[in-house]
Design a protein around this motif. Structure first.
Motif, mmCIF file in Angstrom:
data_model
loop_
_atom_site.group_PDB
_atom_site.id
_atom_site.type_symbol
_atom_site.label_atom_id
_atom_site.label_comp_id
_atom_site.label_asym_id
_atom_site.label_seq_id
_atom_site.Cartn_x
_atom_site.Cartn_y
_atom_site.Cartn_z
ATOM 1 N N UNK B 33 0.849 -1.203 0.000
ATOM 2 C CA UNK B 33 0.000 0.000 0.000
ATOM 3 C C UNK B 33 0.882 1.249 0.000
ATOM 4 N N UNK B 34 1.949 1.237 0.795
ATOM 5 C CA UNK B 34 2.842 2.397 0.865
ATOM 6 C C UNK B 34 3.509 2.652 -0.484
ATOM 7 N N UNK B 35 3.924 1.589 -1.177
ATOM 8 C CA UNK B 35 4.549 1.759 -2.490
ATOM 9 C C UNK B 35 3.535 2.336 -3.479
ATOM 10 N N UNK B 36 2.309 1.810 -3.442
ATOM 11 C CA UNK B 36 1.274 2.305 -4.353
ATOM 12 C C UNK B 36 0.964 3.775 -4.103
ATOM 13 N N UNK B 37 1.022 4.204 -2.828
ATOM 14 C CA UNK B 37 0.730 5.589 -2.494
ATOM 15 C C UNK B 37 1.957 6.473 -2.662
ATOM 16 N N UNK B 38 3.050 5.906 -3.146
ATOM 17 C CA UNK B 38 4.247 6.685 -3.442
ATOM 18 C C UNK B 38 4.950 7.211 -2.177
ATOM 19 N N UNK B 45 8.256 1.301 5.772
ATOM 20 C CA UNK B 45 8.524 0.578 7.025
ATOM 21 C C UNK B 45 7.408 0.823 8.047
ATOM 22 N N UNK B 46 7.022 2.095 8.219
ATOM 23 C CA UNK B 46 5.997 2.412 9.218
ATOM 24 C C UNK B 46 4.665 1.740 8.891
ATOM 25 N N UNK B 47 4.280 1.771 7.617
ATOM 26 C CA UNK B 47 3.006 1.164 7.249
ATOM 27 C C UNK B 47 3.059 -0.360 7.398
ATOM 28 N N UNK B 48 4.221 -0.950 7.116
ATOM 29 C CA UNK B 48 4.374 -2.392 7.336
ATOM 30 C C UNK B 48 4.228 -2.722 8.823
ATOM 31 N N UNK C 207 16.986 17.292 2.124
ATOM 32 C CA UNK C 207 17.202 15.838 2.097
ATOM 33 C C UNK C 207 15.882 15.088 2.122
ATOM 34 N N UNK C 208 15.771 14.110 1.251
ATOM 35 C CA UNK C 208 14.588 13.272 1.231
ATOM 36 C C UNK C 208 14.967 11.808 1.280
ATOM 37 N N UNK C 209 14.050 10.998 1.771
ATOM 38 C CA UNK C 209 14.294 9.563 1.801
ATOM 39 C C UNK C 209 13.892 8.978 0.459
ATOM 40 N N UNK C 210 14.572 7.905 0.041
ATOM 41 C CA UNK C 210 14.224 7.315 -1.255
ATOM 42 C C UNK C 210 12.864 6.643 -1.219
ATOM 43 N N UNK C 211 12.201 6.640 -2.391
ATOM 44 C CA UNK C 211 11.011 5.827 -2.542
ATOM 45 C C UNK C 211 11.428 4.435 -2.978
ATOM 46 N N UNK C 212 10.437 3.562 -3.187
ATOM 47 C CA UNK C 212 10.761 2.187 -3.527
ATOM 48 C C UNK C 212 11.636 2.159 -4.779
#
Lengths: 224, 224, 224
Positions: B33-38, B45-48, C207-212
């Motif tokens: 879900x987190x990947x889909x929501x970008x 990690x938090x959503x997992x 600074x930003x964290x990477x996405x998937x």
């Protein structure tokens, strides 16, 4: 007055009738929201349960009364179920009397802000904290309902009649009564009736709380 | 049967394998879900974590088992981390097997409704309340995930295959088994398998729960 | 080191000044969000309270310190009230110094991740769990604020400067310090300052964290 007496100002039967009445009207409000949002029957039951019991469960977790009262008495669980069933079949009729529902909801608000504050006192909290938990008991379930249904919580919106202020007044009255040793079945009932009447008047007169200073002309459209 | 025995129907090792399996599949669903929501890697990690552990934490707060079990065992924390890492790198492959993920998620649902109900019984709750907490364990993490990701919780939507009903059936089966003294490793497994199979069938056949009476023709578009 | 000493590294007065400072800046951030969303004065107060106190209340419920510390000390309640009043009248001026607010918020983040982790250790939790609760203390209130205001929580969004990572680093530093017996007023302050500086640098440098993995080119527009 001794903490244990604060919660027992009503006889057990009277207390239970009051509690179940408040739970019922809050559950109807939750179930109606679910119908309006087009949720299925499970959604109707869940939203009825969290609206009716959510505020009290948060209060009980914070004061350390676990399992929360909602898990002690089967009536607390089955009343929202009954309300959900009623709304499931009769929602057009219930919608038609939605002004009546608002009145019932105001009764729940008045009742819960008083019993919530009293219970927090009974668990040894100070007057300000007990007032805060009284408000939480009264408005918490509705806030969870709105978050789950993805609505902006009614208690935050400026374009709705004031909801939290009557609960605040009722809870603060209880705090003053307890601190001055005047808390009993009659004064508690008076506080609940006052909060109830305040909310009904606010609905009738369209009373709203002010937004931030010098912000009244802007329209943001955040509430669609 | 004595409360303390209810939770110990499986050997410690079997119980742990089952728990970690359920946590892993729920965490994968949350990370996806987190990947889909970008969301970024922290969001993944938090959503997992909240998807996998949220339902059990709510249950433990309500029954008064603090700190919650999720904070006892490092495996409970590190499993969602591992799932999030997997999804971070392999999300296209994981998406491609999303039907498989649904199957795993159904396994988590079946497992958690049984272990959640059993744990509530072990802490002295009545059958109806234990059933409610079993459902909470199974669907609570997903509800928090949906709220954080600003989705309408799957468990409220009529346009999704039924999700809460299989958990309800599994939890209620456990309550009946405990009350009749027939709860053991075999019957518990059967209840979990039944809830799992019910959910998989609902997915396969597209079973949905009814909306409120006479409301089926309207389309509201609330779910975009 | 003995758990009870972990929480008492600062004198009571120093601890209280630090706590109230963190609560104040978080409350200002919550109240400003309420003004931006056009909420009324009640909404401003409620959002100030939950933003400032929410993270600590969740931590205390999980470690079993009930009623939570926020309900012990009147200063914890009245500070957000004061912050809300300030924002109510001075919001244009406060908005104009919103970069300054970001700096204060970073100070609250650094402080709360350290005190939250220390308190979890004091209640007997392991280092990983204490770190998780330190992060929860620092970012939990903001997450509740965002959910109530119907925003995607900042801590999940890839298009925002990293927020959770500095809290994670500060909390993990405390865990290492406690485990190696080097936790005291000086090292704790150093950890808080490090987390604070990390956050300020992240803001300054973007600074930003990477996405998937392999997802950077897609734009989804989920954050409007």
């Amino acid at each position: 007055m001794p903490p244990q007496e604060i919660q027992e100002i009503y006889s057990h039967n009277v207390q239970q009738v009051l509690d179940l009445t408040g739970i019922f009207v809050f559950a109807v409000a939750g179930a109606l929201m679910a119908v309006r949002k087009n949720f299925d029957v499970i959604g109707i039951v869940l939203l009825a349960e969290v609206t009716a019991l959510g505020g009290g469960v948060i209060r009980d977790l914070i004061i350390g009364d676990v399992p929360p009262a909602a898990f002690d008495d089967l009536g607390y669980f089955s009343t929202p179920l009954f309300a959900a069933g009623l709304v499931f079949f009769l929602h057009p009729q219930v919608e038609r009397i939605s002004r009546t529902i608002d009145i019932f909801d105001a009764a729940g608000l008045g009742l819960f802000c008083v019993t919530g504050t009293a219970k927090a006192f009974a668990y040894g909290l100070g007057p300000v904290q007990a007032t805060a938990l009284g408000i939480t008991t009264a408005v918490g379930g509705g806030a969870i309902r709105d978050v789950l249904a993805r609505e902006v919580p009614v208690l935050l919106r400026w374009d709705r009649e004031i909801y939290t202020v009557p609960a605040l007044v009722g809870a603060a009255l209880v705090a003053v009564l307890v601190e001055t040793g005047n808390f009993n079945a009659y004064t508690a009932t008076a506080a609940a009736v006052f909060a109830f009447a305040f909310r009904v008047l606010a609905l009738h007169k369209g009373w709203r709380a002010p937004r931030a200073w010098r912000r009244n002309s802007e329209v943001r459209g955040d509430f669609d």
